[in-house]
Write a protein that holds these residues in place. Structure first.
Motif, PDB file in Angstrom:
ATOM      1  N   HIS A  44      36.313  33.053  43.467  1.00 28.37           N
ATOM      2  CA  HIS A  44      35.731  31.674  43.424  1.00 28.37           C
ATOM      3  C   HIS A  44      35.291  31.177  42.199  1.00 28.37           C
ATOM      4  CE1 HIS A  44      33.696  28.465  45.306  1.00 28.37           C
ATOM      5  NE2 HIS A  44      32.564  28.573  44.491  1.00 28.37           N
ATOM      6  N   ASP A  45      35.327  32.015  41.234  1.00 31.56           N
ATOM      7  CA  ASP A  45      34.880  31.568  39.933  1.00 31.56           C
ATOM      8  C   ASP A  45      36.176  31.535  39.082  1.00 31.56           C
ATOM      9  OD1 ASP A  45      34.068  31.648  37.122  1.00 31.56           O
ATOM     10  OD2 ASP A  45      32.521  33.187  37.002  1.00 31.56           O
ATOM     11  N   PRO A  46      36.363  30.450  38.192  1.00 29.40           N
ATOM     12  CA  PRO A  46      37.604  30.414  37.744  1.00 29.40           C
ATOM     13  C   PRO A  46      37.982  31.611  36.683  1.00 29.40           C
ATOM     14  CG  PRO A  46      36.748  28.279  37.924  1.00 29.40           C
ATOM     15  CD  PRO A  46      35.747  29.170  38.437  1.00 29.40           C
ATOM     16  N   LYS A  47      36.839  31.823  35.731  1.00 33.85           N
ATOM     17  CA  LYS A  47      36.974  32.962  34.995  1.00 33.85           C
ATOM     18  C   LYS A  47      37.212  34.072  35.636  1.00 33.85           C
ATOM     19  CE  LYS A  47      34.365  31.616  30.923  1.00 33.85           C
ATOM     20  NZ  LYS A  47      33.132  31.966  30.034  1.00 33.85           N
ATOM     21  N   ALA A  48      36.890  34.438  36.927  1.00 36.70           N
ATOM     22  CA  ALA A  48      37.183  35.703  37.623  1.00 36.70           C
ATOM     23  C   ALA A  48      38.911  35.570  37.813  1.00 36.70           C
ATOM     24  CB  ALA A  48      36.316  35.862  39.010  1.00 36.70           C
ATOM     25  N   ALA A  49      39.122  34.507  38.483  1.00 41.59           N
ATOM     26  CA  ALA A  49      40.419  34.174  38.941  1.00 41.59           C
ATOM     27  C   ALA A  49      41.654  34.303  37.601  1.00 41.59           C
ATOM     28  CB  ALA A  49      40.551  32.859  39.599  1.00 41.59           C
ATOM     29  N   SER A  50      41.254  34.011  36.544  1.00 39.32           N
ATOM     30  CA  SER A  50      42.003  33.976  35.535  1.00 39.32           C
ATOM     31  C   SER A  50      42.387  35.579  35.096  1.00 39.32           C
ATOM     32  CB  SER A  50      41.509  33.292  34.108  1.00 39.32           C
ATOM     33  OG  SER A  50      40.505  33.941  33.608  1.00 39.32           O
ATOM     34  N   LEU A  51      41.576  36.429  35.326  1.00 36.83           N
ATOM     35  CA  LEU A  51      41.752  37.820  34.896  1.00 36.83           C
ATOM     36  C   LEU A  51      42.921  38.383  35.568  1.00 36.83           C
ATOM     37  CD1 LEU A  51      40.687  40.241  33.271  1.00 36.83           C
ATOM     38  CD2 LEU A  51      39.406  40.888  35.553  1.00 36.83           C
ATOM     39  N   PRO A  52      43.257  38.288  36.920  1.00 38.00           N
ATOM     40  CA  PRO A  52      44.461  38.871  37.356  1.00 38.00           C
ATOM     41  C   PRO A  52      45.773  38.463  36.595  1.00 38.00           C
ATOM     42  CG  PRO A  52      43.391  37.728  39.018  1.00 38.00           C
ATOM     43  CD  PRO A  52      42.295  37.927  38.017  1.00 38.00           C
TER      44      PRO A  52
ATOM     45  N   ARG B  35      37.455  53.700  48.382  1.00 40.12           N
ATOM     46  CA  ARG B  35      37.584  54.304  47.284  1.00 40.12           C
ATOM     47  C   ARG B  35      37.945  53.196  46.073  1.00 40.12           C
ATOM     48  NH1 ARG B  35      36.130  59.386  45.548  1.00 40.12           N
ATOM     49  NH2 ARG B  35      35.889  60.980  47.289  1.00 40.12           N
ATOM     50  N   VAL B  36      38.455  52.257  46.701  1.00 43.19           N
ATOM     51  CA  VAL B  36      39.100  50.904  46.003  1.00 43.19           C
ATOM     52  C   VAL B  36      38.136  49.988  46.073  1.00 43.19           C
ATOM     53  CG1 VAL B  36      40.902  49.179  45.935  1.00 43.19           C
ATOM     54  CG2 VAL B  36      41.610  51.634  46.194  1.00 43.19           C
ATOM     55  N   PRO B  37      37.294  49.455  45.179  1.00 44.07           N
ATOM     56  CA  PRO B  37      36.246  48.420  45.386  1.00 44.07           C
ATOM     57  C   PRO B  37      37.044  47.106  45.841  1.00 44.07           C
ATOM     58  CG  PRO B  37      35.894  49.614  43.178  1.00 44.07           C
ATOM     59  CD  PRO B  37      37.354  50.129  43.716  1.00 44.07           C
ATOM     60  N   HIS B  38      36.343  46.274  46.702  1.00 46.15           N
ATOM     61  CA  HIS B  38      36.656  45.258  47.154  1.00 46.15           C
ATOM     62  C   HIS B  38      37.426  44.217  46.117  1.00 46.15           C
ATOM     63  CE1 HIS B  38      37.624  41.730  49.891  1.00 46.15           C
ATOM     64  NE2 HIS B  38      36.952  41.064  49.272  1.00 46.15           N
ATOM     65  N   ALA B  39      36.624  44.202  45.054  1.00 48.51           N
ATOM     66  CA  ALA B  39      36.935  43.213  43.808  1.00 48.51           C
ATOM     67  C   ALA B  39      38.286  43.693  43.127  1.00 48.51           C
ATOM     68  CB  ALA B  39      36.010  43.121  42.762  1.00 48.51           C
ATOM     69  N   LEU B  40      38.513  45.190  43.035  1.00 48.03           N
ATOM     70  CA  LEU B  40      39.564  45.495  42.628  1.00 48.03           C
ATOM     71  C   LEU B  40      40.653  45.183  43.359  1.00 48.03           C
ATOM     72  CD1 LEU B  40      40.921  47.116  40.304  1.00 48.03           C
ATOM     73  CD2 LEU B  40      40.628  49.294  41.537  1.00 48.03           C
ATOM     74  N   ARG B  41      40.705  45.325  44.755  1.00 49.39           N
ATOM     75  CA  ARG B  41      41.785  45.222  45.662  1.00 49.39           C
ATOM     76  C   ARG B  41      42.227  43.633  45.705  1.00 49.39           C
ATOM     77  NH1 ARG B  41      44.231  46.017  50.865  1.00 49.39           N
ATOM     78  NH2 ARG B  41      44.473  44.259  51.731  1.00 49.39           N
ATOM     79  N   VAL B  42      41.357  42.873  45.527  1.00 47.13           N
ATOM     80  CA  VAL B  42      41.675  41.375  45.392  1.00 47.13           C
ATOM     81  C   VAL B  42      42.449  41.008  44.030  1.00 47.13           C
ATOM     82  CG1 VAL B  42      40.637  38.988  45.055  1.00 47.13           C
ATOM     83  CG2 VAL B  42      39.748  40.638  46.890  1.00 47.13           C
ATOM     84  N   MET B  43      41.800  41.874  42.938  1.00 46.54           N
ATOM     85  CA  MET B  43      42.395  41.575  41.496  1.00 46.54           C
ATOM     86  C   MET B  43      43.707  41.971  41.440  1.00 46.54           C
ATOM     87  SD  MET B  43      43.124  43.245  38.651  1.00 46.54           S
ATOM     88  CE  MET B  43      43.113  42.891  36.681  1.00 46.54           C
ATOM     89  N   ILE B  44      44.070  43.288  42.285  1.00 49.04           N
ATOM     90  CA  ILE B  44      45.412  43.911  42.155  1.00 49.04           C
ATOM     91  C   ILE B  44      46.385  42.907  43.170  1.00 49.04           C
ATOM     92  CG2 ILE B  44      46.920  45.707  42.955  1.00 49.04           C
ATOM     93  CD1 ILE B  44      45.262  46.223  40.447  1.00 49.04           C
TER      94      ILE B  44
ATOM     95  N   LYS C  22      35.953  36.618  33.110  1.00 49.00           N
ATOM     96  CA  LYS C  22      34.814  37.242  33.454  1.00 49.00           C
ATOM     97  C   LYS C  22      35.035  38.793  33.611  1.00 49.00           C
ATOM     98  CE  LYS C  22      31.109  36.712  36.872  1.00 49.00           C
ATOM     99  NZ  LYS C  22      30.884  36.122  38.232  1.00 49.00           N
ATOM    100  N   MET C  23      33.891  39.392  33.119  1.00 46.37           N
ATOM    101  CA  MET C  23      33.642  40.823  33.139  1.00 46.37           C
ATOM    102  C   MET C  23      33.717  41.353  34.756  1.00 46.37           C
ATOM    103  SD  MET C  23      33.406  43.760  31.824  1.00 46.37           S
ATOM    104  CE  MET C  23      33.025  45.670  32.646  1.00 46.37           C
ATOM    105  N   PRO C  24      34.691  42.096  35.150  1.00 45.62           N
ATOM    106  CA  PRO C  24      34.730  42.578  36.672  1.00 45.62           C
ATOM    107  C   PRO C  24      33.519  43.278  36.862  1.00 45.62           C
ATOM    108  CG  PRO C  24      36.388  43.900  35.254  1.00 45.62           C
ATOM    109  CD  PRO C  24      35.851  42.819  34.246  1.00 45.62           C
ATOM    110  N   SER C  25      33.389  43.493  38.369  1.00 48.63           N
ATOM    111  CA  SER C  25      32.069  43.922  38.807  1.00 48.63           C
ATOM    112  C   SER C  25      32.244  45.477  38.808  1.00 48.63           C
ATOM    113  CB  SER C  25      31.853  43.624  40.291  1.00 48.63           C
ATOM    114  OG  SER C  25      32.729  43.751  41.038  1.00 48.63           O
TER     115      SER C  25
END
Length: 446
Positions: A110-118, A169-178, A379-382
């Motif tokens: 939702h955050d553009p900075k988080a979306a730019s990371l992947p 074991r795969v954090p939800h945030a990492l799954r979305v990022m990958i 943005k720094m990932p969680s």
């Protein structure tokens, strides 16, 4: 009238039990276990490898049986392999697009900075494997350097399978990022093919333009409130057909359609609660109404319940079991059957592909992610950086698209066989090391 919230399991128990439910319920519970889909995918992968090496002629013959699709005057000619990779996998990518759209609307992206990371990480995950390959296979007269594009792609289907095996074991945030990284990676791989390995036919821009015009139409229909799934389905199939005709891989159509689906509900839960309160006496049976009025009230309640879920939720959840237990296993069975040939191998090509996948992917993803966060673009990932490294290792699984690029880069022969064996070794090594690493460094999410 006050409404007391009850768990979904308790509500489900209120429905009448039937003999068939006693059979279906255990199967449904097994299919909901995250690791089950990954186990099925591994079984199909091993079955494909055994089949291709024990009887390569029957494996090739079966998946190349003729198969055609007719849509109006348009006829798509191909074979079973084409149908799975270009048609069924479009549904897989549509489901991935739906998941990413949900995250873009309410979740991790939702955050553009988080979306730019992947997206930035995907660029690093393509650049470094290409550089490692070129360092090991430099340009020359009879150059193997033409295969630089082979290790740049991530195979999203097999990565999803590995993440399913790892479960919580795969954090939800990492799954979305990958997942987002892999989509960007696939788009990048198509650009690599278009630039580095152009075909004689090229791209049909008229067909591509028509596909994007229809995509714009479907977005307009969603915006003005048209929710007829049959209409959207017909337009979606037409978009897919025009992508096929354009020469651009049609799975991109699946991603774009998934990202177009609205992720916000038409009716808020508060409004649905007010409506339920208003018809509470009818629902409880305290008020007697005519059959016609009862039908109208219950039809409106059904409509309100349906519209209180976003179209993205209504489409995503039912597709998951079909993707996990039908499309992905078929994909593995039809694509993982690489015949292992040891005669006349070119070790530089094989090792360059394998090393680029195993080391280039995590290095590129990690460094570009770290740089983008330090500069302030992303943005720094969680999750921790060591967990991100594990995600980068899993991204080194570059199976199907890598095999496709290998067929474009090299003619049939020892060099192509060497590249394919390198893909096999690199992808399996990345999958095994990535899975073991994640089991060590990542704790299950609660």
């Amino acid at each position: 009238m006050s409404i007391r919230v009850t768990s979904s399991d308790k509500i489900e128990e209120m429905f009448p039990d039937t003999p068939v439910r006693k059979i279906i319920t255990p199967v449904e519970r097994l299919m909901k276990v995250e690791t089950t889909g990954g186990i099925v995918l591994i079984i199909m992968t091993l079955a494909a490898l055994l089949w291709a090496n024990l009887s390569p002629s029957t494996y090739e013959h079966f998946w190349h049986l003729p198969f055609s699709l007719t849509i109006g005057s348009w006829i798509g000619h191909g074979n079973l392999h084409w149908f799975i990779n270009d048609a069924l996998m479009t549904v897989f990518f549509f489901n991935i697009g739906l998941e990413v759209k949900g995250e873009m609307t309410y979740g991790e992206l939702h955050d553009p900075k988080a979306a730019s990371l992947p997206i930035i990480a995907a660029a690093g995950g393509m650049l470094f494997p290409a550089l490692i390959y070129l360092a090991l296979c430099p340009h020359g007269a009879d150059s193997a350097a033409h295969g630089w594009g082979i290790p740049t792609a991530t195979d999203i289907a097999f990565v999803v399978g590995c993440m399913a095996i790892l479960g919580k074991r795969v954090p939800h945030a990492l799954r979305v990022m990958i997942l987002t990284l892999a989509i960007a990676d696939d788009i990048g791989a198509i650009l690599v093919i278009a630039i580095g390995y152009p075909s004689g036919d090229g791209i049909n821009f008229v067909a591509l333009g028509t596909a994007f015009a229809l995509l714009a139409l479907i977005n307009v229909l969603f915006r003005i409130g048209v929710r007829n799934l049959l209409l959207h389905g017909v337009i979606g199939v037409a978009i897919w057909a025009f992508f096929v005709k354009s020469g651009v891989h049609p799975t991109i159509a699946g991603v774009l359609l998934g990202l177009s689906v609205p992720a916000k509900a038409v009716v808020s839960q508060g409004k649905l609660a007010k409506f339920a309160n208003g018809v509470g006496n009818v629902l409880s049976g305290e008020t007697t109404v005519s059959g016609e009025e009862k039908y109208r009230v219950f039809s409106l309640l059904k409509r309100g319940a349906r519209e209180s879920l976003s179209l993205q939720e209504r489409l995503y959840k039912p597709l998951v079991p079909w993707v996990n237990f039908a499309i992905m296993p078929l994909f593995a069975l039809s694509n993982a059957g690489v015949e292992i040939k040891l005669n006349g191998l070119e070790l530089p090509v094989m090792s360059a592909v394998a090393l680029a996948l195993v080391f280039g992917k995590p290095i590129g993803i990690f460094l570009f992610s770290l740089l983008s966060v330090k500069v302030g673009i992303a943005k720094m990932p969680s999750y921790s950086w060591k967990v991100l490294w594990g995600g980068g290792m899993l991204a080194g699984i570059g199976f199907t698209m890598a095999l496709f690029v290998a067929g474009l880069a090299f003619d049939v022969g020892a060099r192509q066989d060497s590249a394919k064996l390198g893909i096999l070794l690199g992808s399996f090594t990345a999958a095994i090391l990535g899975t073991i690493y994640m089991k060590i460094v990542s704790k299950p999410e609660k």
